[in-house]
Design an enzyme around this catalytic site. Structure first.
Site, PDB file in Angstrom:
ATOM      1  N   GLY A  12       0.635  -1.141   0.006  1.00 42.01           N
ATOM      2  CA  GLY A  12      -0.005  -0.142   0.127  1.00 42.01           C
ATOM      3  C   GLY A  12       1.023   1.368   0.051  1.00 42.01           C
ATOM      4  O   GLY A  12       1.739   1.299   0.740  1.00 42.01           O
ATOM      5  N   GLY A  14      -0.360   4.482   0.426  1.00 40.62           N
ATOM      6  CA  GLY A  14      -1.093   5.565   0.814  1.00 40.62           C
ATOM      7  C   GLY A  14      -0.315   6.458   1.642  1.00 40.62           C
ATOM      8  O   GLY A  14       1.055   6.271   1.683  1.00 40.62           O
ATOM      9  N   ALA A  16       0.320   5.803   4.814  1.00 45.48           N
ATOM     10  CA  ALA A  16       0.974   5.132   5.642  1.00 45.48           C
ATOM     11  C   ALA A  16       2.307   4.350   5.222  1.00 45.48           C
ATOM     12  O   ALA A  16       3.189   4.300   5.616  1.00 45.48           O
ATOM     13  CB  ALA A  16       0.233   3.909   6.477  1.00 45.48           C
ATOM     14  N   GLU A 170     -17.152  18.085   4.368  1.00 44.58           N
ATOM     15  CA  GLU A 170     -16.213  18.791   3.470  1.00 44.58           C
ATOM     16  C   GLU A 170     -16.565  18.722   2.057  1.00 44.58           C
ATOM     17  O   GLU A 170     -16.548  19.671   1.221  1.00 44.58           O
ATOM     18  CB  GLU A 170     -14.866  18.259   3.597  1.00 44.58           C
ATOM     19  CG  GLU A 170     -14.493  18.240   5.014  1.00 44.58           C
ATOM     20  CD  GLU A 170     -12.962  18.118   5.063  1.00 44.58           C
ATOM     21  OE1 GLU A 170     -12.400  17.314   4.576  1.00 44.58           O
ATOM     22  OE2 GLU A 170     -11.891  19.001   5.521  1.00 44.58           O
TER      23      GLU A 170
HETATM   24  P1  FAD Z   1      -5.026   5.039   1.848  1.00 48.91           P
HETATM   25  O1  FAD Z   1      -4.731   6.357   2.073  1.00 48.91           O
HETATM   26  O2  FAD Z   1      -6.344   4.375   1.912  1.00 48.91           O
HETATM   27  O3  FAD Z   1      -3.923   4.299   1.126  1.00 48.91           O
HETATM   28  C1  FAD Z   1      -4.079   2.778   0.871  1.00 48.91           C
HETATM   29  C2  FAD Z   1      -3.362   2.500  -0.499  1.00 48.91           C
HETATM   30  O4  FAD Z   1      -3.226   1.083  -0.367  1.00 48.91           O
HETATM   31  C3  FAD Z   1      -3.765   3.176  -1.666  1.00 48.91           C
HETATM   32  O5  FAD Z   1      -2.790   3.589  -2.464  1.00 48.91           O
HETATM   33  C4  FAD Z   1      -4.731   1.855  -2.355  1.00 48.91           C
HETATM   34  O6  FAD Z   1      -4.714   1.867  -3.642  1.00 48.91           O
HETATM   35  C5  FAD Z   1      -3.779   0.718  -1.893  1.00 48.91           C
HETATM   36  N1  FAD Z   1      -4.251  -0.742  -2.193  1.00 48.91           N
HETATM   37  C6  FAD Z   1      -5.573  -0.958  -1.535  1.00 48.91           C
HETATM   38  N2  FAD Z   1      -5.821  -2.108  -1.567  1.00 48.91           N
HETATM   39  C7  FAD Z   1      -4.966  -2.729  -2.398  1.00 48.91           C
HETATM   40  C8  FAD Z   1      -4.387  -3.898  -2.805  1.00 48.91           C
HETATM   41  N3  FAD Z   1      -5.276  -5.154  -2.638  1.00 48.91           N
HETATM   42  N4  FAD Z   1      -3.183  -4.207  -3.345  1.00 48.91           N
HETATM   43  C9  FAD Z   1      -2.538  -3.104  -3.611  1.00 48.91           C
HETATM   44  N5  FAD Z   1      -2.596  -2.094  -3.327  1.00 48.91           N
HETATM   45  C10 FAD Z   1      -3.949  -1.775  -2.630  1.00 48.91           C
HETATM   46  N6  FAD Z   1      -7.483  12.425   7.457  1.00 48.91           N
HETATM   47  C11 FAD Z   1      -6.828  13.453   8.183  1.00 48.91           C
HETATM   48  O7  FAD Z   1      -6.046  13.157   8.953  1.00 48.91           O
HETATM   49  N7  FAD Z   1      -6.985  14.722   7.556  1.00 48.91           N
HETATM   50  C12 FAD Z   1      -8.064  15.085   6.626  1.00 48.91           C
HETATM   51  O8  FAD Z   1      -8.126  16.242   6.188  1.00 48.91           O
HETATM   52  C13 FAD Z   1      -8.725  14.053   6.111  1.00 48.91           C
HETATM   53  N8  FAD Z   1      -9.581  14.228   5.098  1.00 48.91           N
HETATM   54  C14 FAD Z   1     -10.079  13.169   4.362  1.00 48.91           C
HETATM   55  C15 FAD Z   1     -10.888  13.549   3.269  1.00 48.91           C
HETATM   56  C16 FAD Z   1     -11.747  12.443   2.747  1.00 48.91           C
HETATM   57  C17 FAD Z   1     -12.444  12.752   1.623  1.00 48.91           C
HETATM   58  C18 FAD Z   1     -11.544  11.032   3.184  1.00 48.91           C
HETATM   59  C19 FAD Z   1     -12.314  10.040   2.368  1.00 48.91           C
HETATM   60  C20 FAD Z   1     -10.705  10.751   4.240  1.00 48.91           C
HETATM   61  C21 FAD Z   1      -9.968  11.855   4.769  1.00 48.91           C
HETATM   62  N9  FAD Z   1      -8.983  11.631   5.842  1.00 48.91           N
HETATM   63  C22 FAD Z   1      -8.449  12.670   6.560  1.00 48.91           C
HETATM   64  C23 FAD Z   1      -8.888  10.292   6.312  1.00 48.91           C
HETATM   65  C24 FAD Z   1      -7.471   9.977   5.720  1.00 48.91           C
HETATM   66  O9  FAD Z   1      -7.677  10.008   4.229  1.00 48.91           O
HETATM   67  C25 FAD Z   1      -7.139   8.436   6.044  1.00 48.91           C
HETATM   68  O10 FAD Z   1      -7.276   8.192   7.133  1.00 48.91           O
HETATM   69  C26 FAD Z   1      -6.057   7.891   5.230  1.00 48.91           C
HETATM   70  O11 FAD Z   1      -6.034   7.968   3.709  1.00 48.91           O
HETATM   71  C27 FAD Z   1      -5.136   6.690   5.445  1.00 48.91           C
HETATM   72  O12 FAD Z   1      -4.161   6.424   5.070  1.00 48.91           O
HETATM   73  P2  FAD Z   1      -3.534   4.829   4.889  1.00 48.91           P
HETATM   74  O13 FAD Z   1      -2.382   4.943   4.121  1.00 48.91           O
HETATM   75  O14 FAD Z   1      -3.950   4.078   5.902  1.00 48.91           O
HETATM   76  O15 FAD Z   1      -4.616   4.368   3.639  1.00 48.91           O
HETATM   77  P1  NAD Z   2     -17.408   9.227   9.939  1.00 51.77           P
HETATM   78  O1  NAD Z   2     -17.765   7.719  10.457  1.00 51.77           O
HETATM   79  O2  NAD Z   2     -16.460  10.002  10.790  1.00 51.77           O
HETATM   80  O3  NAD Z   2     -18.906   9.889   9.828  1.00 51.77           O
HETATM   81  C1  NAD Z   2     -19.987   9.263   9.273  1.00 51.77           C
HETATM   82  C2  NAD Z   2     -21.168  10.035   9.560  1.00 51.77           C
HETATM   83  O4  NAD Z   2     -22.246   9.219   8.968  1.00 51.77           O
HETATM   84  C3  NAD Z   2     -21.505   9.940  10.939  1.00 51.77           C
HETATM   85  O5  NAD Z   2     -21.972  11.548  11.546  1.00 51.77           O
HETATM   86  C4  NAD Z   2     -22.378   8.982  11.084  1.00 51.77           C
HETATM   87  O6  NAD Z   2     -23.631   9.605  12.387  1.00 51.77           O
HETATM   88  C5  NAD Z   2     -23.460   9.041   9.838  1.00 51.77           C
HETATM   89  N1  NAD Z   2     -23.997   7.787   9.533  1.00 51.77           N
HETATM   90  C6  NAD Z   2     -23.697   6.528   9.664  1.00 51.77           C
HETATM   91  N2  NAD Z   2     -24.663   5.904   9.360  1.00 51.77           N
HETATM   92  C7  NAD Z   2     -25.697   6.639   8.814  1.00 51.77           C
HETATM   93  C8  NAD Z   2     -27.134   6.311   8.238  1.00 51.77           C
HETATM   94  N3  NAD Z   2     -27.392   4.976   8.182  1.00 51.77           N
HETATM   95  N4  NAD Z   2     -27.842   7.443   7.953  1.00 51.77           N
HETATM   96  C9  NAD Z   2     -27.296   8.643   8.199  1.00 51.77           C
HETATM   97  N5  NAD Z   2     -26.080   8.910   8.498  1.00 51.77           N
HETATM   98  C10 NAD Z   2     -25.288   8.014   8.959  1.00 51.77           C
HETATM   99  O7  NAD Z   2     -16.915   8.924   8.570  1.00 51.77           O
HETATM  100  P2  NAD Z   2     -15.990   9.875   7.517  1.00 51.77           P
HETATM  101  O8  NAD Z   2     -16.536  11.198   7.534  1.00 51.77           O
HETATM  102  O9  NAD Z   2     -16.067   9.529   6.133  1.00 51.77           O
HETATM  103  O10 NAD Z   2     -14.595  10.056   8.164  1.00 51.77           O
HETATM  104  C11 NAD Z   2     -13.834   8.806   8.106  1.00 51.77           C
HETATM  105  C12 NAD Z   2     -12.402   9.023   8.858  1.00 51.77           C
HETATM  106  O11 NAD Z   2     -11.692   9.937   8.147  1.00 51.77           O
HETATM  107  C13 NAD Z   2     -12.780   9.984  10.219  1.00 51.77           C
HETATM  108  O12 NAD Z   2     -11.653   9.002  11.063  1.00 51.77           O
HETATM  109  C14 NAD Z   2     -12.391  10.941   9.957  1.00 51.77           C
HETATM  110  O13 NAD Z   2     -11.935  11.761  11.082  1.00 51.77           O
HETATM  111  C15 NAD Z   2     -11.293  11.029   8.946  1.00 51.77           C
HETATM  112  N6  NAD Z   2     -11.635  12.359   8.224  1.00 51.77           N
HETATM  113  C16 NAD Z   2     -11.005  13.349   8.609  1.00 51.77           C
HETATM  114  C17 NAD Z   2     -11.180  14.727   7.842  1.00 51.77           C
HETATM  115  C18 NAD Z   2     -10.386  15.753   8.408  1.00 51.77           C
HETATM  116  O14 NAD Z   2      -9.852  15.862   9.279  1.00 51.77           O
HETATM  117  N7  NAD Z   2     -10.729  17.059   7.644  1.00 51.77           N
HETATM  118  C19 NAD Z   2     -11.970  14.722   6.703  1.00 51.77           C
HETATM  119  C20 NAD Z   2     -12.612  13.376   6.209  1.00 51.77           C
HETATM  120  C21 NAD Z   2     -12.461  12.314   6.867  1.00 51.77           C
END
Ligand code: FAD
Ligand code: NAD
Length: 403
Positions: A12, A14, A16, A170
């Site tokens: 992976g 990502g 991490a 967001e």
């Molecule tokens: P990932 O970022 O999911 O990376 C996993 C990697 O593994 C990817 O490159 C994927 O392609 C690869 N992979 C998956 N399966 C396989 C496989 N079978 N074989 C080979 N490769 C594979 N967190 C914050 O701290 N601040 C934020 O502002 C924030 N904003 C977010 C906004 C959104 C829209 C979302 C959805 C999440 C946000 N998060 C935020 C949460 C954050 O994105 C995740 O916690 C973070 O991406 C986790 O990092 P990771 O490296 O564990 O996994």
């Molecule tokens: P989340 O689990 O934090 O939020 C999901 C929301 O969906 C909750 O408010 C929950 O009550 C609601 N929900 C769940 N089931 C539902 C249902 N059946 N009907 C209606 N509402 C329902 O998920 P997320 O927002 O995708 O965040 C995932 C992780 O990524 C978290 O750890 C978050 O902190 C992180 N993240 C961080 C940022 C940031 O730091 N700016 C941005 C995006 C995500």
């Protein structure tokens, strides 16, 4: 120091996985280790920018870069492949490009959408989980807006967002910027567009104070977003979401339906690690797992406890903690190779910022509440810092959010 060249396999790329590899390539020499990184795609995507891709405020390529641009190919071999199975006892990993053996394994396979088994959700809703799903969400909205010209069906210009967690909020913030422009492009009156966010819990963003949350709600409502709070979604179908309040089911109609209501760890984890729950494996403090001190599990596939005893809870899954785990795993791998004791991980929480589009936001940074433009500025700092930490100044210059 051991003279055996250890085979280190990182799964992976990502936050991490790349944090692990970019640090390992600094602290280990070619003689110490044979490092291989495996990732599904040839590029890394900034998962924390995917809400922008899904809303269309940025193109997916702006949120991605080639993995080879941040690794030292003299020390690290990158293999684009999909991992299909992990065999811990045999110290080997299967992929669609063949098998790989290891002495030390780092599992960093990230997150997937969690639909909690809700009927129809997998089939009828888009998600914001990786670059492909984010692009698909954007295309769905655009297709429906284009269709409205001939259909005149209000469902074509109605968007339902399931869940008002960080991702949902967001995403809504970005929609308030991209949808007026999209409406304009198709000669649609923005007043006729309906964007509704449906949240099960009685309040949203519980980690922030009521004042900050209210600021976000007021701002988004002022831009035309409607919230339905305390409204659990119980099904998705071709017409939108079905919600259930006071035992009464109601159909909410829209042709663009985006589920942002939860994430889980990679489903491969349950297949390869007994005891994994929702794609997460409990780790020991040093980030290895019970019985396997050569297997590190980090990022969103790890459940790392914030303490000991009954009150201990796993840290939330975020990019901030995933990067710190990657750094820590690399330090521990170096210590392990040198025959030194591995240290326990501790999370240094720098705070959280939730953007509401490009110029607004709310957050708590170093313990202080921020909102408005200041929060939006800090969010750009956070996003740019993540790129800098992995790719250095050149990547921060080309991909960061200040130019
Ligand atoms: P990932 O970022 O999911 O990376 C996993 C990697 O593994 C990817 O490159 C994927 O392609 C690869 N992979 C998956 N399966 C396989 C496989 N079978 N074989 C080979 N490769 C594979 N967190 C914050 O701290 N601040 C934020 O502002 C924030 N904003 C977010 C906004 C959104 C829209 C979302 C959805 C999440 C946000 N998060 C935020 C949460 C954050 O994105 C995740 O916690 C973070 O991406 C986790 O990092 P990771 O490296 O564990 O996994
Ligand atoms: P989340 O689990 O934090 O939020 C999901 C929301 O969906 C909750 O408010 C929950 O009550 C609601 N929900 C769940 N089931 C539902 C249902 N059946 N009907 C209606 N509402 C329902 O998920 P997320 O927002 O995708 O965040 C995932 C992780 O990524 C978290 O750890 C978050 O902190 C992180 N993240 C961080 C940022 C940031 O730091 N700016 C941005 C995006 C995500």
């Amino acid at each position: 120091m051991s003279f055996e060249r250890k085979k280190i396999l990182v799964l992976g790329a990502g936050y991490a996985g790349l944090s692990t590899v970019t640090r390992l390539q600094k602290v280990l020499s070619f003689q110490d280790a044979d490092i291989t990184l495996i990732n599904k795609n040839e590029y890394h995507y900034e998962a924390t920018w995917l809400h922008q891709v899904a809303a269309g405020t940025i193109h997916w390529e702006e949120a991605a870069y080639p993995i080879t641009s941040v690794i030292n190919t003299q020390k690290v071999r990158f293999v684009p492949a999909e991992v299909t199975a992990i065999h811990r006892d045999e110290q080997r990993v299967e992929t669609n490009q063949g098998e790989f053996e290891y002495d030390i394994l780092v599992v960093a396979l990230g997150f997937e959408s969690e639909t909690f088994g809700i009927e129809g959700m997998d089939q009828y809703a888009e998600t914001i989980t990786n670059s492909e799903t984010a692009v698909a969400a954007r295309q769905e909205i655009e297709r429906n807006f284009a269709n409205y010209k001939t259909s005149n069906d209000p469902r074509d210009i109605s968007i339902l967002v399931g869940g008002a967690g960080f991702t949902g909020v967001e995403f809504l913030g970005e929609l308030t910027e991209s949808i007026p422009a999209l409406a304009n492009q198709y000669n649609i009156n923005y007043e006729d567009v309906k964007i509704t966010c449906v949240e099960a819990a009685p309040s949203m963003l519980p980690m922030f104070s009521d004042e900050l949350t209210q600021y976000a709600v007021d701002y988004l409502e002022s831009k035309g977003i409607e919230f339905k709070i305390g409204t659990p979604i119980v099904a998705a179908n071709e017409n939108g979401f079905v919600v259930k309040v006071n035992d009464e089911e109601t159909q909410l109609e829209a042709n663009s339906v985006i589920w942002t209501a939860g994430v889980r760890g990679n489903s491969l984890m349950e297949e390869s690690f007994e005891g994994a729950k929702r794609g997460r494996v409990v780790t020991k403090p040093d980030l290895t797992i019970e019985g396997y001190d050569n297997v590190f599990v980090i990022g969103d596939v790890a459940a790392v406890m914030n303490g000991e005893g009954e009150d201990a809870r796993p840290w939330p899954t975020t990019a901030q903690i995933a990067m710190q785990m990657g750094d820590h795993a690399a330090k521990n791998i170096k210590d392990k190779i040198n025959g030194e004791r591995m240290a326990g991980f501790s999370f240094d929480d720098k705070g959280t910022v939730c953007s509401l589009g490009s110029d607004e936001g709310i957050g708590v940074v170093f313990g202080r509440e921020v909102k408005g433009r200041r929060a939006a500025f800090l969010k750009r700092v956070v996003d740019t810092r993540a790129v800098f930490k992995i790719g250095g100044p050149f990547l921060a210059y080309s991909k960061g959010k200040f130019l």
